[in-house]
Scaffold this active site. Structure first.
Site, PDB file in Angstrom:
ATOM      1  N   SER A  79       0.795  -1.219   0.000  1.00  0.00           N
ATOM      2  CA  SER A  79       0.000   0.000   0.000  1.00  0.00           C
ATOM      3  C   SER A  79       0.832   1.275   0.000  1.00  0.00           C
ATOM      4  CB  SER A  79      -0.967   0.006   1.185  1.00  0.00           C
ATOM      5  OG  SER A  79      -0.291  -0.250   2.387  1.00  0.00           O
TER       6      SER A  79
ATOM      7  N   LYS B  81     -11.919   1.377  -1.754  1.00  0.00           N
ATOM      8  CA  LYS B  81     -10.886   1.958  -2.610  1.00  0.00           C
ATOM      9  C   LYS B  81     -11.422   1.988  -4.042  1.00  0.00           C
ATOM     10  CE  LYS B  81      -7.549   1.317   0.892  1.00  0.00           C
ATOM     11  NZ  LYS B  81      -6.872   0.343   1.744  1.00  0.00           N
TER      12      LYS B  81
ATOM     13  N   HIS C 233      -5.604  -2.991  -2.908  1.00  0.00           N
ATOM     14  CA  HIS C 233      -5.276  -2.057  -3.993  1.00  0.00           C
ATOM     15  C   HIS C 233      -5.280  -2.706  -5.369  1.00  0.00           C
ATOM     16  CE1 HIS C 233      -4.218   0.934  -0.989  1.00  0.00           C
ATOM     17  NE2 HIS C 233      -3.652  -0.060  -0.328  1.00  0.00           N
TER      18      HIS C 233
END
Ligand SMILES: *Cc1c(COP(=O)(O)O)cnc(C)c1O
Length: 395
Positions: A178, A238, A206
């Site tokens: 990250s 996200k 991610h």
């Protein structure tokens, strides 16, 4: 006495350049942020596909609020599991090609459930040193031995797995790291999991929505099989643009998490309107090749534009593009100067990253325009000596 210690603590944080401060936004999450009456171009959010503020998600929330109300009223295992939650789990499992998925309120909570539920005292966790804080906390909460291997060091890990006498073994890794943006060697880790009869838990916070065909995530990107020993965690705050997370895998593992995952059981289910928004978000992710292609184009634009700079971008193929500066004060000063030029890039400092590697974490989104990336490039290239005359204080 208790207050003295807090005061000393604050002073130490301030001296080390580690005091965190929040900024209040007066506009929705987007590359055009508004803070204290100023318009900024933001490179901060993890809204990689630009869905956080998408009209279809807003409409889904409005409709769902009419149909399902707002609160869920209880934990999923009591009476808080509504139809939109159930549908979401089915669609998530199908999307990532696994037997079953369990929806959690946050990714932090999903990670806290997995290792502590699956392991006991005689077991061992093998974790990459650069794993996300939630995985570190999970490993501490689990009673198992916690072995942290140097970032991506497969030889080191192989050696420790071979020597381990633990009853059950679990390898724990971010798929996309990250704060560095690089990918874990998932095929090799999977091979080790097979060889040493371990579980492999992959945190795809991610990668989900961004990598792999239709954004199905890092496991799809690497074409890994739907093996029972592979446990996938993906977050939905996200690229998916909403909030929450899921764990997907073998139906026995998922059932066990539902039975024993404390951060699943002992918390109120999130609002059904969130689940409804996520159902729409999943459709946009699957149909989002244009968004992913645009994001890829921006990544290349940024990397090519910064080639000549004295600070180095880490070699990241993802939307996370960290520019390593080094010490905290310089990194902070740089972030402030960019901010004065209406460019908002977060400074990331220890303990989030190792000491001496403070960085600007530039995160790109499909919602950015090439012009916005150009604006950042222009300022970064114009020779940021940290001289107040080059960068006037906040106007
Ligand atoms: C953001 C993040 C989480 C936590 O997810 P939340 O839904 O924000 O709680 C977990 N793991 C990684 C790698 C993350 O980046």
């Amino acid at each position: 006495m208790i207050w003295d210690e807090l005061e000393t603590g604050f002073a130490q944080l301030a001296t080390a350049g580690l005091l965190r401060r929040r900024r209040t936004l007066d506009a929705p999450c987007s590359p055009e942020a508004e803070v204290d009456g100023r318009r900024l171009i933001a490179f901060c959010s993890n809204d990689y596909l630009g869905l956080a503020n998408h009209p279809a998600l807003i409409a889904a929330v409005q409709e769902a609020a009419e149909r399902w109300g707002v609160g869920s009223g209880a934990s999923h295992v009591v009476s808080g599991h509504l139809r939109p939650h159930a549908e979401l789990e089915e669609r998530l499992a199908a999307f990532v090609g696994r037997e079953r998925a369990l929806y959690f309120t946050t990714g932090y909570m999903a990670n806290l459930a997995i290792a502590p539920a699956l392991l006991e005292r005689r077991d061992a966790i093998f974790a990459d040193r650069l794993n996300h804080a939630s995985l570190i906390d999970a490993a501490q909460l689990a009673r198992a031995e916690h072995i942290r291997y140097p970032h991506g060091d497969l030889d080191w890990l192989t050696d420790r797995l071979a020597r381990s006498r633990a009853r059950r073994k679990l390898i724990l890794t971010d798929a996309v790291f990250s704060m560095d943006g690089d990918l874990a060697p998932l095929p090799e880790l999977f091979e080790l999991a097979e060889r040493f009869d371990a579980w492999l838990v992959v945190d795809d916070a991610h990668g989900f929505g961004v990598l792999g065909p239709q954004g199905r995530g890092s496991l799809a990107h690497f074409q890994l099989p739907a093996s029972p020993r592979l446990i996938l965690m993906g977050t939905l705050g996200k690229a998916a643009g909403v909030s929450g997370a899921f764990v997907a895998g073998d139906r026995r593992v998922i059932e066990w998490l539902m039975q024993r995952g404390r951060s699943y059981i002992f918390t109120t289910a999130s609002s059904p309107v969130i689940a409804a928004a996520l159902l729409t978000s999943l459709e946009l992710i699957a149909a989002g090749d244009d968004r992913r292609a645009h994001l890829q184009k921006l990544i290349t634009q940024l990397q090519e534009g910064l080639e000549e700079l004295s600070w180095q971008l880490l070699p990241s193929p993802t939307a996370i593009q960290p520019l390593v500066i080094g010490d905290n004060p310089t990194t902070l000063a740089l972030a402030e100067r960019l901010f004065a030029r209406s460019l908002w890039v977060p400074a990331i400092r220890p303990p989030t990253v190792p000491t001496g590697t403070a960085r600007l974490r530039i995160s790109l989104s499909a919602a950015h325009t090439t012009d916005q990336v150009d604006a950042l490039l222009t300022v970064l290239r114009s020779g940021i000596d940290l001289d107040a005359q080059t960068f006037p204080a906040n106007p």
